[in-house]
Design a protein around this motif. Structure first.
Motif, PDB file in Angstrom:
ATOM      1  N   SER A   1       0.827  -1.203   0.000  1.00  0.00           N
ATOM      2  CA  SER A   1       0.000   0.000   0.000  1.00  0.00           C
ATOM      3  C   SER A   1       0.864   1.257   0.000  1.00  0.00           C
ATOM      4  CB  SER A   1      -0.920  -0.013   1.224  1.00  0.00           C
ATOM      5  OG  SER A   1      -1.719   1.129   1.247  1.00  0.00           O
TER       6      SER A   1
ATOM      7  N   ASP B   1      -5.390   5.587  -7.068  1.00  0.00           N
ATOM      8  CA  ASP B   1      -6.354   4.577  -6.632  1.00  0.00           C
ATOM      9  C   ASP B   1      -5.832   3.837  -5.405  1.00  0.00           C
ATOM     10  OD1 ASP B   1      -8.059   5.142  -8.742  1.00  0.00           O
ATOM     11  OD2 ASP B   1      -7.072   3.703 -10.065  1.00  0.00           O
TER      12      ASP B   1
ATOM     13  N   ARG C   1      -6.181  -2.492  -3.292  1.00  0.00           N
ATOM     14  CA  ARG C   1      -7.338  -3.315  -2.924  1.00  0.00           C
ATOM     15  C   ARG C   1      -7.057  -4.820  -2.859  1.00  0.00           C
ATOM     16  NH1 ARG C   1     -11.124   0.350  -2.703  1.00  0.00           N
ATOM     17  NH2 ARG C   1     -11.573   1.783  -4.369  1.00  0.00           N
ATOM     18  N   ARG C   2      -6.136  -5.331  -3.662  1.00  0.00           N
ATOM     19  CA  ARG C   2      -6.013  -6.790  -3.773  1.00  0.00           C
ATOM     20  C   ARG C   2      -4.563  -7.212  -3.979  1.00  0.00           C
ATOM     21  NH1 ARG C   2     -10.431  -8.236  -7.413  1.00  0.00           N
ATOM     22  NH2 ARG C   2     -11.552  -7.781  -5.528  1.00  0.00           N
TER      23      ARG C   2
ATOM     24  N   THR D   1      -7.915  -9.400  -0.065  1.00  0.00           N
ATOM     25  CA  THR D   1      -8.723  -8.299  -0.584  1.00  0.00           C
ATOM     26  C   THR D   1      -9.070  -7.359   0.571  1.00  0.00           C
ATOM     27  OG1 THR D   1      -9.694  -9.746  -2.265  1.00  0.00           O
ATOM     28  CG2 THR D   1     -10.864  -7.700  -1.788  1.00  0.00           C
TER      29      THR D   1
ATOM     30  N   SER E   1     -11.569  -4.489   1.781  1.00  0.00           N
ATOM     31  CA  SER E   1     -12.892  -3.958   1.459  1.00  0.00           C
ATOM     32  C   SER E   1     -13.644  -3.627   2.745  1.00  0.00           C
ATOM     33  CB  SER E   1     -13.674  -4.991   0.647  1.00  0.00           C
ATOM     34  OG  SER E   1     -14.968  -4.534   0.359  1.00  0.00           O
TER      35      SER E   1
END
Length: 90
Positions: free
Chosen positions: A51, A60, A63-64, A77, A79
């Motif tokens: 990250s 962006d 996320r995964r 993931t 979320s």
């Protein structure tokens, strides 16, 4: 707890799953990842490093991530403030 893992358990080839809070606390776990806090800590550390790397270069959010090993793959993931980790046979 079962609701957190219910859809993950339906994935083909999955042999275990972990659901973590955004600070790394294990919220739920099943199968080969049941109570696997070591895996949770390692994957969380990898996600945090990725990250930092990607956020410096992209707008962006991260996320995964897939971690592909010889016999299995760990798919993580991010979320809704949770981290979902699934272990699948290769």
């Amino acid at each position: 707890m079962a609701m957190l893992t219910q859809s993950l358990e339906a994935l083909p080839g999955q042999v275990g799953c972990l659901v973590l809070s955004d600070d790394g606390a294990v919220l739920a776990s099943t199968g080969e990842l049941k109570n696997d806090e070591r895996c949770a800590k390692v994957v969380l550390s990898m996600l945090q490093a990725a990250s930092r790397l990607t956020n410096a270069e992209q707008r962006d959010p991260f996320r995964r991530m897939s971690i592909v090993l010889e016999g299995y793959t760990l798919m993580a993931t991010v979320s809704s403030g949770k981290i979902f980790i699934v272990k699948r046979q290769n």
